[in-house]
Design an enzyme around this catalytic site. Structure first.
Site, PDB file in Angstrom:
ATOM      1  N   SER A 131      -6.118   7.341   0.447  1.00 46.54           N
ATOM      2  CA  SER A 131      -4.976   7.953   1.154  1.00 46.54           C
ATOM      3  C   SER A 131      -4.160   8.772   0.167  1.00 46.54           C
ATOM      4  O   SER A 131      -3.589   9.806   0.528  1.00 46.54           O
ATOM      5  CB  SER A 131      -4.102   6.873   1.803  1.00 46.54           C
ATOM      6  N   GLY A 149      -2.578   3.305   5.661  1.00 48.26           N
ATOM      7  CA  GLY A 149      -3.233   2.754   6.839  1.00 48.26           C
ATOM      8  C   GLY A 149      -2.618   1.431   7.248  1.00 48.26           C
ATOM      9  O   GLY A 149      -2.227   1.240   8.394  1.00 48.26           O
ATOM     10  N   SER A 150      -2.494   0.523   6.302  1.00 48.08           N
ATOM     11  CA  SER A 150      -1.989  -0.809   6.632  1.00 48.08           C
ATOM     12  C   SER A 150      -0.485  -0.826   6.832  1.00 48.08           C
ATOM     13  O   SER A 150       0.036  -1.623   7.604  1.00 48.08           O
ATOM     14  CB  SER A 150      -2.357  -1.803   5.528  1.00 48.08           C
ATOM     15  N   GLY A 151       0.230   0.030   6.116  1.00 41.98           N
ATOM     16  CA  GLY A 151       1.691  -0.017   6.150  1.00 41.98           C
ATOM     17  C   GLY A 151       2.236  -1.205   5.373  1.00 41.98           C
ATOM     18  O   GLY A 151       3.423  -1.501   5.444  1.00 41.98           O
ATOM     19  N   GLU A 152       1.358  -1.872   4.629  1.00 47.91           N
ATOM     20  CA  GLU A 152       1.738  -3.077   3.905  1.00 47.91           C
ATOM     21  C   GLU A 152       1.384  -3.023   2.420  1.00 47.91           C
ATOM     22  O   GLU A 152       1.583  -4.000   1.709  1.00 47.91           O
ATOM     23  CB  GLU A 152       1.075  -4.313   4.537  1.00 47.91           C
ATOM     24  N   THR A 153       0.862  -1.918   1.930  1.00 46.90           N
ATOM     25  CA  THR A 153       0.512  -1.818   0.516  1.00 46.90           C
ATOM     26  C   THR A 153       1.773  -2.055  -0.308  1.00 46.90           C
ATOM     27  O   THR A 153       2.768  -1.345  -0.135  1.00 46.90           O
ATOM     28  CB  THR A 153      -0.095  -0.437   0.205  1.00 46.90           C
ATOM     29  N   GLU A 212      -8.175   7.828   6.457  1.00 50.43           N
ATOM     30  CA  GLU A 212      -8.011   8.810   5.372  1.00 50.43           C
ATOM     31  C   GLU A 212      -8.405  10.221   5.810  1.00 50.43           C
ATOM     32  O   GLU A 212      -7.696  11.191   5.511  1.00 50.43           O
ATOM     33  CB  GLU A 212      -8.843   8.355   4.172  1.00 50.43           C
TER      34      GLU A 212
END
Length: 186
Positions: A47, A87-91, A153
């Site tokens: 990303s 993508g996850s919004g949690e990195t 991505e």
């Protein structure tokens, strides 16, 4: 599957994902970009590669743009915009930088797979690319025949190119005009 069948399936996946993105959200992001003093971009992994391509195109448009983590990136503050892709919004590093930018008064925009994610909740503008992610098991979204986060991505790269095209219209620029800002030390 042969090449043609695989290509058709991949293109169908991307088209399906991006057809859910609204004109209004693309317009909102374009207006936020044009209204910002400076634009900061951040993402990790693949990303991050897509977001760096977006940064390059914004620079080609003549905008003040920085990629978080690069040696020449200045401090962020009020009047600035941080755009993240995740993508996850949690990195963890993305969430941490979003929190810090918000504390420092910057506006936030996220391109992510979930508005309910940590990054989604921190951002003033969220554009959803509804893909499933291995980082968040059980999350709703569209599955892919492709490995890992490819669908997110690829969709991030194409979506940000579409935002650039919208900005080109608003700024009255074409590729020839943008090329004047292309690197000449290669």
């Amino acid at each position: 599957m042969n090449l043609k069948e695989t290509l058709e399936k991949v293109l169908d996946e991307i088209s399906s994902i991006l057809s859910g993105v609204t004109d209004e959200s693309v317009e909102s992001l374009a207006l936020k970009i044009l209204g910002a003093e400076r634009i900061f971009l951040f993402a990790m992994g693949r990303s991050g590669l897509a977001i760096k391509a977006f940064a390059m195109r914004l620079m080609h448009l003549g905008l003040k743009v920085h990629v978080v983590g690069e040696i020449s990136t200045p401090s962020i503050g009020e009047g600035d915009l941080l755009i993240v892709g995740t993508g996850s919004g949690e990195t963890p590093s993305v969430v941490l930088n979003c929190r810090k930018a918000r504390e420092l008064g910057a506006e936030m925009a996220a391109i992510t797979a979930s508005i309910e994610s940590s990054v989604g909740r921190l951002s003033g503008l969220v554009i959803i690319i509804p893909t499933k992610t291995l980082k968040v098991p059980g999350r709703e979204g569209i599955s892919s025949i492709q490995p890992m986060g490819n669908l997110f991505e690829q969709s991030l790269l194409i979506l940000t190119d579409i935002v650039v095209m919208r900005l080109m219209e608003k700024l009255g620029m074409d590729s020839k005009e943008m090329f004047k800002n292309h690197a000449n030390l290669e």
